[in-house]
Scaffold this motif. Structure first.
Motif, PDB file in Angstrom:
ATOM      1  N   THR A 125       0.788  -1.232   0.000  1.00  0.00           N
ATOM      2  CA  THR A 125       0.000   0.000   0.000  1.00  0.00           C
ATOM      3  C   THR A 125       0.820   1.282   0.000  1.00  0.00           C
ATOM      4  OG1 THR A 125      -0.141  -0.046   2.409  1.00  0.00           O
ATOM      5  CG2 THR A 125      -1.916  -1.126   1.191  1.00  0.00           C
ATOM      6  N   MET A 126       2.079   1.227   0.389  1.00  0.00           N
ATOM      7  CA  MET A 126       2.879   2.456   0.488  1.00  0.00           C
ATOM      8  C   MET A 126       3.112   3.076  -0.883  1.00  0.00           C
ATOM      9  SD  MET A 126       4.260   3.115   3.725  1.00  0.00           S
ATOM     10  CE  MET A 126       5.680   4.004   3.241  1.00  0.00           C
ATOM     11  N   PRO A 127       2.992   4.384  -0.961  1.00  0.00           N
ATOM     12  CA  PRO A 127       3.294   5.043  -2.232  1.00  0.00           C
ATOM     13  C   PRO A 127       4.804   5.075  -2.459  1.00  0.00           C
ATOM     14  CG  PRO A 127       2.728   6.664  -0.570  1.00  0.00           C
ATOM     15  CD  PRO A 127       2.528   5.319   0.046  1.00  0.00           C
ATOM     16  N   GLY A 128       5.164   5.358  -3.657  1.00  0.00           N
ATOM     17  CA  GLY A 128       6.571   5.450  -4.000  1.00  0.00           C
ATOM     18  C   GLY A 128       6.869   4.603  -5.221  1.00  0.00           C
ATOM     19  N   GLY A 129       8.019   4.850  -5.800  1.00  0.00           N
ATOM     20  CA  GLY A 129       8.373   4.182  -7.040  1.00  0.00           C
ATOM     21  C   GLY A 129       9.205   2.923  -6.866  1.00  0.00           C
ATOM     22  N   ARG A 130       9.378   2.455  -5.638  1.00  0.00           N
ATOM     23  CA  ARG A 130      10.201   1.263  -5.436  1.00  0.00           C
ATOM     24  C   ARG A 130       9.496   0.031  -5.980  1.00  0.00           C
ATOM     25  NH1 ARG A 130      11.707   0.857   0.599  1.00  0.00           N
ATOM     26  NH2 ARG A 130      12.437  -1.139  -0.171  1.00  0.00           N
ATOM     27  N   PRO A 131      10.226  -0.801  -6.718  1.00  0.00           N
ATOM     28  CA  PRO A 131       9.597  -2.019  -7.252  1.00  0.00           C
ATOM     29  C   PRO A 131       9.315  -3.034  -6.142  1.00  0.00           C
ATOM     30  CG  PRO A 131      11.936  -1.965  -7.804  1.00  0.00           C
ATOM     31  CD  PRO A 131      11.611  -0.644  -7.165  1.00  0.00           C
ATOM     32  N   ALA A 132       8.497  -4.008  -6.468  1.00  0.00           N
ATOM     33  CA  ALA A 132       8.058  -5.009  -5.491  1.00  0.00           C
ATOM     34  C   ALA A 132       9.233  -5.791  -4.912  1.00  0.00           C
ATOM     35  CB  ALA A 132       7.061  -5.960  -6.138  1.00  0.00           C
ATOM     36  N   LYS A 133      10.221  -6.117  -5.745  1.00  0.00           N
ATOM     37  CA  LYS A 133      11.318  -6.940  -5.218  1.00  0.00           C
ATOM     38  C   LYS A 133      12.161  -6.186  -4.203  1.00  0.00           C
ATOM     39  CE  LYS A 133      14.149  -6.413  -9.368  1.00  0.00           C
ATOM     40  NZ  LYS A 133      14.826  -7.143 -10.428  1.00  0.00           N
ATOM     41  N   LEU A 159       0.777  -3.751  -6.302  1.00  0.00           N
ATOM     42  CA  LEU A 159       1.416  -2.603  -6.958  1.00  0.00           C
ATOM     43  C   LEU A 159       0.961  -2.483  -8.412  1.00  0.00           C
ATOM     44  CD1 LEU A 159       5.040  -2.773  -5.529  1.00  0.00           C
ATOM     45  CD2 LEU A 159       3.193  -1.226  -4.871  1.00  0.00           C
ATOM     46  N   ALA A 160       0.790  -3.596  -9.103  1.00  0.00           N
ATOM     47  CA  ALA A 160       0.329  -3.562 -10.479  1.00  0.00           C
ATOM     48  C   ALA A 160      -1.103  -3.048 -10.548  1.00  0.00           C
ATOM     49  CB  ALA A 160       0.423  -4.947 -11.117  1.00  0.00           C
ATOM     50  N   HIS A 161      -1.942  -3.469  -9.613  1.00  0.00           N
ATOM     51  CA  HIS A 161      -3.324  -3.003  -9.565  1.00  0.00           C
ATOM     52  C   HIS A 161      -3.391  -1.501  -9.263  1.00  0.00           C
ATOM     53  CE1 HIS A 161      -7.627  -3.128  -8.966  1.00  0.00           C
ATOM     54  NE2 HIS A 161      -7.492  -2.559  -7.790  1.00  0.00           N
ATOM     55  N   ARG A 162      -2.531  -1.057  -8.343  1.00  0.00           N
ATOM     56  CA  ARG A 162      -2.509   0.356  -7.985  1.00  0.00           C
ATOM     57  C   ARG A 162      -2.020   1.205  -9.155  1.00  0.00           C
ATOM     58  NH1 ARG A 162       1.839   2.062  -3.928  1.00  0.00           N
ATOM     59  NH2 ARG A 162       2.949   2.242  -5.868  1.00  0.00           N
ATOM     60  N   ASP A 163      -0.997   0.717  -9.862  1.00  0.00           N
ATOM     61  CA  ASP A 163      -0.475   1.479 -11.001  1.00  0.00           C
ATOM     62  C   ASP A 163      -1.450   1.503 -12.177  1.00  0.00           C
ATOM     63  OD1 ASP A 163       1.802   2.015  -9.560  1.00  0.00           O
ATOM     64  OD2 ASP A 163       2.998   0.405 -10.484  1.00  0.00           O
ATOM     65  N   ALA A 164      -2.244   0.445 -12.315  1.00  0.00           N
ATOM     66  CA  ALA A 164      -3.209   0.394 -13.401  1.00  0.00           C
ATOM     67  C   ALA A 164      -4.410   1.309 -13.139  1.00  0.00           C
ATOM     68  CB  ALA A 164      -3.707  -1.044 -13.598  1.00  0.00           C
ATOM     69  N   ALA A 165      -4.676   1.574 -11.886  1.00  0.00           N
ATOM     70  CA  ALA A 165      -5.844   2.395 -11.539  1.00  0.00           C
ATOM     71  C   ALA A 165      -5.604   3.857 -11.756  1.00  0.00           C
ATOM     72  CB  ALA A 165      -6.242   2.166 -10.091  1.00  0.00           C
TER      73      ALA A 165
END
Length: 158
Positions: free
Chosen positions: A82-90, A152-158
């Motif tokens: 849920t945290m915002p920011g540009g860090r990737p999942a890994k 993160l993919a769902h959040r970026d797609a929204a």
């Protein structure tokens, strides 16, 4: 064919968290082996009543550490989703794994400290075994990583 690619990608993404776990477990095993082999000369031989007090406190710390590590890991995985920011999942998941592994490694270090203070080798075995159990329980899991990546993919797609 697509699932094989996904599995290969997941394994590649989890390579660093798994390497962190292996290095930490191996370093604890090496130090414990050194204590078993050469530890007699390093022991301080504290009085038995002080050792019993420290042993009791360290066992309590170890007992508390397991559920606390589980709670912290759960919170971190949810925050990674849920945290915002540009860090990737890994990278987000690597942080959660490192915190869990440090917490588990601390249990093994408690056993080494007790051994060096003069306690028996059985205490070293018990705490090292508890740490090994922690490494197994809190190992990097593809399901946790995938939940972070999907969120993160769902959040970026929204």
């Amino acid at each position: 064919m697509d699932s094989q690619f996904d599995n290969a990608r997941i394994n590649a993404d989890l390579m660093i968290p798994r390497a962190v776990m292996i290095v930490m477990a191996a370093s604890l095993a090496v130090v414990a082996a050194l204590c078993i082999r050469e530890g007699e000369q390093w022991q301080q031989h504290w009085p038995q009543d002080r050792l019993i007090t420290y042993r009791t406190v360290f066992y309590a710390i170890a007992i508390i550490t397991f559920p606390l590590t589980n709670l912290i890991r759960y919170i971190q995985v949810r925050l990674c989703q849920t945290m915002p920011g540009g860090r990737p999942a890994k990278r987000r998941y690597l942080t959660a794994v490192i915190v869990s592994m440090v917490s588990v490694e601390a249990i093994g270090i408690l056993g080494i400290v007790l051994f060096l203070l003069g306690d028996g080798v059985n205490t070293l075995y018990i705490f090292t075994g508890l740490a090994a159990l922690g490494f197994v329980l809190y190992r990097p899991r593809p399901s946790e990583y995938l939940s972070i990546a999907a969120a993160l993919a769902h959040r970026d797609a929204a």
